[in-house]
Design a protein around this motif. Structure first.
Motif, short mmCIF file in Angstrom:
data_model
loop_
_atom_site.label_atom_id
_atom_site.label_comp_id
_atom_site.label_asym_id
_atom_site.label_seq_id
_atom_site.Cartn_x
_atom_site.Cartn_y
_atom_site.Cartn_z
N LYS A 102 6.25 -3.09 -7.24
CA LYS A 102 6.54 -2.87 -6.28
C LYS A 102 7.45 -3.51 -5.66
O LYS A 102 7.11 -5.49 -5.93
N SER A 146 5.79 7.97 -4.76
CA SER A 146 6.33 8.51 -6.11
C SER A 146 4.85 9.10 -6.39
O SER A 146 3.70 7.97 -5.64
N LYS A 177 1.46 -1.16 0.15
CA LYS A 177 0.12 0.25 0.00
C LYS A 177 0.46 0.95 0.22
O LYS A 177 0.13 2.44 -0.72
N TRP A 178 2.14 0.87 -0.48
CA TRP A 178 2.75 2.14 -0.05
C TRP A 178 2.86 2.95 -1.23
O TRP A 178 2.45 2.82 -1.95
N ASP A 179 2.89 4.54 -1.23
CA ASP A 179 2.50 5.51 -2.20
C ASP A 179 3.69 7.12 -1.71
O ASP A 179 3.39 8.10 -1.48
N ARG A 232 1.56 5.68 -11.17
CA ARG A 232 1.59 4.02 -10.19
C ARG A 232 2.15 3.33 -11.10
O ARG A 232 2.61 2.59 -12.45
N ASN A 256 9.66 1.29 -6.07
CA ASN A 256 8.48 1.16 -6.98
C ASN A 256 9.16 1.12 -8.83
O ASN A 256 10.13 1.81 -9.30
#
Length: 322
Positions: free
Chosen positions: A226, A219, A215-217, A222, A239
């Motif tokens: 990952k 950058s 679930k990391w975000d 999409r 990413n």
């Protein structure tokens, strides 16, 4: 000198160097948690040279730090001491030096990095889906032939293993591969060849789980995939963006936004991977470089050619894995 006298003397000798080396970047935790490792390191020429290299890189006026800034002037922050210190890791060619670095990572001795890259913002239509490359093609070993980052070392490969594979053995920290049918494994490997006959060749392995459900975000775009890895006791998240695939030459243009939570640091990396057995002519290389600039721009897509892998006939080849 008696043994019970030797250790205090060695520790007294190691303490000033260890404290000076780590007081700013890693605080004093390595002295508290990794004192025995530091003592052993100071007693081994190869490991001591690595520590001294770190120390030189921490000094903004040192010749090594200035030379690093010139060598890596194409980076976002060529003056970053960590960039200089990455080259010091090439001296980590013995188990003792490996143990020191791993002890520091496991005990979370690192403070946040002074510098952190900006990652590229990519248009959705430029990002290829994971299914672009057939499974039977993606599996296997790929050579890294171009990079935009500090990792311009020769002899780098990336190896993909599909879900449910029988080999190799999973790393102890892995929670999903190979039993999860949606999770791939990716191993990054590089070999360091000695500069002198007294040094040993060493191969390093950074194993990753390709985890589609993370679930990391960190950058703005999409990603294609990952990855999660633990190396030298430190966890890293990446990413990956597939930007171009040439089935004829078997090359992939990849952009990576990497994040190391312990350092609160991002690294921006564009690279070109070529399947082992593939070919890359000068003309094809030029086309890929132009494609990288077209998609990523000069700031993120200026590629550096990685020198061909050297050959070595030594029988002793230490191998360090994470």
């Amino acid at each position: 000198m008696k043994k019970n006298v030797v250790y205090p003397v060695l520790f007294a000798a190691a303490l000033p160097l260890g404290y000076k080396l780590y007081s700013k970047r890693f605080h004093v935790y390595p002295i508290l948690y990794c004192g025995k490792h530091l003592i052993s390191c100071m007693g081994e020429p190869e490991c001591k040279a690595m520590l001294e290299c770190f120390q030189e890189c921490d000094n903004v006026t040192s010749e090594r730090r200035r030379a690093s800034a010139i060598t890596y002037q194409y980076l976002q922050f060529p003056e970053d001491p960590a960039v200089c210190q990455y080259e010091c890791l090439l001296k980590m060619t013995t188990p003792i030096s490996q143990d020191v670095v791993e002890c520091i990572g496991i005990n979370e001795c690192m403070e946040p990095s002074q510098y952190s890259d900006e990652c590229a913002v990519l248009a959705p239509h430029d990002i290829l889906p994971f299914s672009t490359i057939p499974k039977n093609v993606l599996e296997g070993k790929w050579k890294k032939v171009y990079t935009s980052s500090w990792d311009i070392w020769p002899c780098q490969t990336t190896e993909f293993f599909s879900p449910l594979s029988q080999q190799p053995e999973p790393r102890p920290w892995m929670t999903a591969w190979p039993k999860d049918e949606t999770v791939w494994r990716m191993d990054l490997n590089w070999t360091v060849y000695p500069n002198t006959d007294a040094e040993e060749e060493a191969t390093f392995h950074m194993s990753n789980e390709i985890t589609p459900n993370e679930k990391w975000d960190f950058s703005p775009s999409r990603p294609t995939l990952k990855t999660r890895a633990i190396m030298w006791g430190t966890e890293a998240h990446e990413n990956w963006y597939f930007l171009d695939y040439d089935p004829k030459g078997q090359t992939i243009l990849v952009y990576v936004c990497a994040y190391t939570p312990a350092l609160q640091r991002k690294d921006s990396i564009a690279m070109v991977l070529m399947k082992e057995g593939g070919s890359l002519s000068e003309e094809s290389g030029g086309v890929i470089q132009e494609r990288a600039l077209q998609i990523l721009g000069e700031k993120f897509g200026t590629l550096q050619r990685i020198e061909p892998c050297e050959t070595n006939n030594k029988n002793e080849r230490p191998s360090y894995t994470s």
